[in-house]
Design a protein around this motif. Sequence first.
Motif, PDB file in Angstrom:
ATOM      1  N   ARG A 145      42.502  96.297  57.007  1.00 36.08           N
ATOM      2  CA  ARG A 145      42.295  95.751  55.676  1.00 36.08           C
ATOM      3  C   ARG A 145      41.839  96.846  54.709  1.00 36.08           C
ATOM      4  NH1 ARG A 145      41.366  90.079  54.970  1.00 36.08           N
ATOM      5  NH2 ARG A 145      40.672  90.563  52.867  1.00 36.08           N
ATOM      6  N   THR A 146      42.287  96.746  53.468  1.00 36.69           N
ATOM      7  CA  THR A 146      41.797  97.636  52.424  1.00 36.69           C
ATOM      8  C   THR A 146      40.578  96.978  51.773  1.00 36.69           C
ATOM      9  OG1 THR A 146      43.244  96.566  50.835  1.00 36.69           O
ATOM     10  CG2 THR A 146      44.090  98.557  51.903  1.00 36.69           C
ATOM     11  N   ALA A 147      39.819  97.760  51.020  1.00 36.11           N
ATOM     12  CA  ALA A 147      38.699  97.181  50.269  1.00 36.11           C
ATOM     13  C   ALA A 147      39.260  96.398  49.093  1.00 36.11           C
ATOM     14  CB  ALA A 147      37.797  98.299  49.764  1.00 36.11           C
ATOM     15  N   ASP A 148      38.626  95.285  48.754  1.00 34.30           N
ATOM     16  CA  ASP A 148      39.083  94.463  47.628  1.00 34.30           C
ATOM     17  C   ASP A 148      38.460  95.005  46.332  1.00 34.30           C
ATOM     18  OD1 ASP A 148      39.318  92.365  45.647  1.00 34.30           O
ATOM     19  OD2 ASP A 148      39.993  91.101  47.304  1.00 34.30           O
ATOM     20  N   ILE A 149      39.285  95.639  45.522  1.00 36.35           N
ATOM     21  CA  ILE A 149      38.790  96.294  44.300  1.00 36.35           C
ATOM     22  C   ILE A 149      38.202  95.266  43.333  1.00 36.35           C
ATOM     23  CG2 ILE A 149      39.410  97.770  42.338  1.00 36.35           C
ATOM     24  CD1 ILE A 149      41.880  98.666  44.084  1.00 36.35           C
ATOM     25  N   LEU A 150      38.959  94.192  43.150  1.00 39.92           N
ATOM     26  CA  LEU A 150      38.532  93.151  42.195  1.00 39.92           C
ATOM     27  C   LEU A 150      37.172  92.566  42.589  1.00 39.92           C
ATOM     28  CD1 LEU A 150      39.447  91.476  39.725  1.00 39.92           C
ATOM     29  CD2 LEU A 150      40.551  89.893  41.326  1.00 39.92           C
ATOM     30  N   ALA A 151      37.027  92.208  43.853  1.00 46.88           N
ATOM     31  CA  ALA A 151      35.772  91.624  44.317  1.00 46.88           C
ATOM     32  C   ALA A 151      34.644  92.642  44.207  1.00 46.88           C
ATOM     33  CB  ALA A 151      35.925  91.130  45.756  1.00 46.88           C
ATOM     34  N   ASP A 179      40.632  79.159  43.807  1.00 44.83           N
ATOM     35  CA  ASP A 179      39.921  79.658  44.982  1.00 44.83           C
ATOM     36  C   ASP A 179      39.514  81.127  44.762  1.00 44.83           C
ATOM     37  OD1 ASP A 179      39.188  79.802  47.888  1.00 44.83           O
ATOM     38  OD2 ASP A 179      40.837  81.251  47.864  1.00 44.83           O
ATOM     39  N   LYS A 180      40.446  81.926  44.186  1.00 45.62           N
ATOM     40  CA  LYS A 180      40.167  83.342  43.919  1.00 45.62           C
ATOM     41  C   LYS A 180      39.059  83.516  42.880  1.00 45.62           C
ATOM     42  CE  LYS A 180      44.256  84.788  45.150  1.00 45.62           C
ATOM     43  NZ  LYS A 180      45.638  85.209  45.088  1.00 45.62           N
ATOM     44  N   LEU A 181      39.094  82.639  41.886  1.00 47.18           N
ATOM     45  CA  LEU A 181      38.098  82.657  40.818  1.00 47.18           C
ATOM     46  C   LEU A 181      36.681  82.572  41.407  1.00 47.18           C
ATOM     47  CD1 LEU A 181      38.672  82.513  37.714  1.00 47.18           C
ATOM     48  CD2 LEU A 181      38.484  80.038  37.891  1.00 47.18           C
ATOM     49  N   VAL A 182      36.523  81.658  42.350  1.00 52.96           N
ATOM     50  CA  VAL A 182      35.214  81.407  42.941  1.00 52.96           C
ATOM     51  C   VAL A 182      34.889  82.470  43.988  1.00 52.96           C
ATOM     52  CG1 VAL A 182      33.895  79.757  44.329  1.00 52.96           C
ATOM     53  CG2 VAL A 182      35.433  78.929  42.516  1.00 52.96           C
ATOM     54  N   ARG A 183      35.859  82.729  44.877  1.00 49.27           N
ATOM     55  CA  ARG A 183      35.611  83.622  46.014  1.00 49.27           C
ATOM     56  C   ARG A 183      35.349  85.045  45.573  1.00 49.27           C
ATOM     57  NH1 ARG A 183      39.569  85.757  48.826  1.00 49.27           N
ATOM     58  NH2 ARG A 183      41.063  84.276  47.951  1.00 49.27           N
ATOM     59  N   LYS A 184      36.125  85.515  44.576  1.00 45.73           N
ATOM     60  CA  LYS A 184      35.960  86.898  44.122  1.00 45.73           C
ATOM     61  C   LYS A 184      35.005  87.002  42.936  1.00 45.73           C
ATOM     62  CE  LYS A 184      40.519  88.402  45.744  1.00 45.73           C
ATOM     63  NZ  LYS A 184      41.438  89.547  45.712  1.00 45.73           N
ATOM     64  N   ARG A 185      34.476  85.869  42.517  1.00 49.67           N
ATOM     65  CA  ARG A 185      33.480  85.809  41.422  1.00 49.67           C
ATOM     66  C   ARG A 185      33.988  86.477  40.140  1.00 49.67           C
ATOM     67  NH1 ARG A 185      27.722  87.371  43.146  1.00 49.67           N
ATOM     68  NH2 ARG A 185      28.659  88.985  44.427  1.00 49.67           N
ATOM     69  N   VAL A 238      40.536  94.472  33.856  1.00 48.31           N
ATOM     70  CA  VAL A 238      41.722  93.662  34.115  1.00 48.31           C
ATOM     71  C   VAL A 238      42.422  94.250  35.343  1.00 48.31           C
ATOM     72  CG1 VAL A 238      43.922  92.810  33.218  1.00 48.31           C
ATOM     73  CG2 VAL A 238      41.974  93.114  31.651  1.00 48.31           C
ATOM     74  N   GLY A 239      42.348  93.546  36.456  1.00 45.34           N
ATOM     75  CA  GLY A 239      42.943  94.013  37.713  1.00 45.34           C
ATOM     76  C   GLY A 239      44.346  93.456  37.847  1.00 45.34           C
ATOM     77  N   ALA A 240      45.301  94.193  37.273  1.00 42.88           N
ATOM     78  CA  ALA A 240      46.690  93.717  37.290  1.00 42.88           C
ATOM     79  C   ALA A 240      47.516  94.420  38.354  1.00 42.88           C
ATOM     80  CB  ALA A 240      47.325  93.922  35.909  1.00 42.88           C
ATOM     81  N   ALA A 241      46.871  95.267  39.146  1.00 40.26           N
ATOM     82  CA  ALA A 241      47.622  96.016  40.166  1.00 40.26           C
ATOM     83  C   ALA A 241      47.943  95.135  41.365  1.00 40.26           C
ATOM     84  CB  ALA A 241      46.798  97.221  40.620  1.00 40.26           C
ATOM     85  N   ALA A 242      49.051  95.435  42.003  1.00 41.45           N
ATOM     86  CA  ALA A 242      49.413  94.772  43.260  1.00 41.45           C
ATOM     87  C   ALA A 242      48.930  95.675  44.384  1.00 41.45           C
ATOM     88  CB  ALA A 242      50.913  94.558  43.328  1.00 41.45           C
ATOM     89  N   VAL A 243      47.689  95.481  44.758  1.00 43.18           N
ATOM     90  CA  VAL A 243      47.028  96.370  45.727  1.00 43.18           C
ATOM     91  C   VAL A 243      47.403  95.938  47.145  1.00 43.18           C
ATOM     92  CG1 VAL A 243      44.799  97.298  46.461  1.00 43.18           C
ATOM     93  CG2 VAL A 243      45.076  96.458  44.115  1.00 43.18           C
ATOM     94  N   ALA A 244      47.723  96.913  47.985  1.00 45.22           N
ATOM     95  CA  ALA A 244      48.016  96.587  49.388  1.00 45.22           C
ATOM     96  C   ALA A 244      46.802  95.934  50.025  1.00 45.22           C
ATOM     97  CB  ALA A 244      48.358  97.868  50.147  1.00 45.22           C
ATOM     98  N   ASP A 245      47.027  94.890  50.779  1.00 46.31           N
ATOM     99  CA  ASP A 245      45.922  94.247  51.497  1.00 46.31           C
ATOM    100  C   ASP A 245      45.629  94.970  52.806  1.00 46.31           C
ATOM    101  OD1 ASP A 245      45.543  92.215  49.616  1.00 46.31           O
ATOM    102  OD2 ASP A 245      47.205  91.058  50.444  1.00 46.31           O
ATOM    103  N   TYR A 246      46.647  95.651  53.325  1.00 40.41           N
ATOM    104  CA  TYR A 246      46.503  96.359  54.607  1.00 40.41           C
ATOM    105  C   TYR A 246      47.088  97.762  54.485  1.00 40.41           C
ATOM    106  CZ  TYR A 246      45.443  91.859  56.707  1.00 40.41           C
ATOM    107  OH  TYR A 246      44.846  90.664  57.032  1.00 40.41           O
ATOM    108  N   VAL A 304      38.803  90.147  35.081  1.00 38.93           N
ATOM    109  CA  VAL A 304      40.038  89.354  35.056  1.00 38.93           C
ATOM    110  C   VAL A 304      40.926  89.790  36.220  1.00 38.93           C
ATOM    111  CG1 VAL A 304      42.049  88.695  33.666  1.00 38.93           C
ATOM    112  CG2 VAL A 304      39.874  89.304  32.528  1.00 38.93           C
ATOM    113  N   GLY A 305      41.304  88.834  37.049  1.00 39.00           N
ATOM    114  CA  GLY A 305      42.177  89.144  38.179  1.00 39.00           C
ATOM    115  C   GLY A 305      43.556  88.566  37.968  1.00 39.00           C
ATOM    116  N   PHE A 306      44.498  89.068  38.730  1.00 38.84           N
ATOM    117  CA  PHE A 306      45.849  88.516  38.718  1.00 38.84           C
ATOM    118  C   PHE A 306      46.130  87.899  40.082  1.00 38.84           C
ATOM    119  CE2 PHE A 306      48.494  89.594  34.977  1.00 38.84           C
ATOM    120  CZ  PHE A 306      47.470  90.076  34.183  1.00 38.84           C
ATOM    121  N   ALA A 307      47.084  87.013  40.116  1.00 38.12           N
ATOM    122  CA  ALA A 307      47.467  86.403  41.386  1.00 38.12           C
ATOM    123  C   ALA A 307      48.954  86.136  41.355  1.00 38.12           C
ATOM    124  CB  ALA A 307      46.704  85.093  41.580  1.00 38.12           C
TER     125      ALA A 307
END
Length: 221
Positions: free
Chosen positions: A121-127, A155-161, A88-96, A140-143
């Motif tokens: 850019r940071t690495a996308d943990i969820l993806a 879009d996130k569901l599909v893009r980040k699989r 469950v990726g509930a963190a608000a991760v910095a994008d940059y 499970v991702g958060f948005a």
Amino acid sequence: MSLAGRRVLVSAGPTYEDIDPVRFLGNRSSGKMGFAVAAAAAARGAQVVLVAGPVHLPTPPGVARVDVRSAAQMHAAVLDALPADVYVGAAAVADYTPRTVAARKLKKRPGADTLALELVRTADILADVAAHPRRPRLVVGFAAETDELEHYARDKLVRKRVDLIAANRVGSADCPFERDDNTLHVFAADGAWTLGPAPKREVAEALLDLIARRLEADPAT
Ligand code: C5P
């Protein structure tokens, strides 16, 4: 619904991206939603690892906590904690993050009214978890979105699989940051659910009901 014997990995809170020894880029995530998910999962018998950004919250009973500061540290700690049945990726991760961290405190420059910080850019943990060879059965991702919640969540569901996206509306009357209650709009390829408005612990329980049901419905688990 029990989660006995399941390994649940949760990330929560903000990340802090250092600029120099005294300054950083952060965000307003309190970590409460992710901590509530971790607490509720442990209470259901799961073995829970909680990777926490810098927050002021006590560790829930029965939860193994790993404290991190930056997005890069969170990325490493989450991947290190695999395998898991659920992430469950509930963190608000910095994008940059700043390209370089100054070794000394940045000083005001006489005559310079502006300062440009170069961010990368940071690495996308969820993806990365979703694409990992040891991918958890359920990711499970958060948005957090200000508008077009369903469009961006799907879009996130599909893009980040990922399997589920739990979306918060932000910047409106029900903005969840720093609050104790929340409404989650959850999207999957095969459905959509609204959880709450309710205290974050109750919303966490409803999310875990969804998660537990999907684990039980999946014959591979
Ligand atoms: O695309 P966006 O950043 O809005 O997606 C949010 C989801 O992605 C959250 O679950 C968040 O924890 C995750 N995320 C991540 N690593 C990043 C950025 C976001 O895991 N670098």
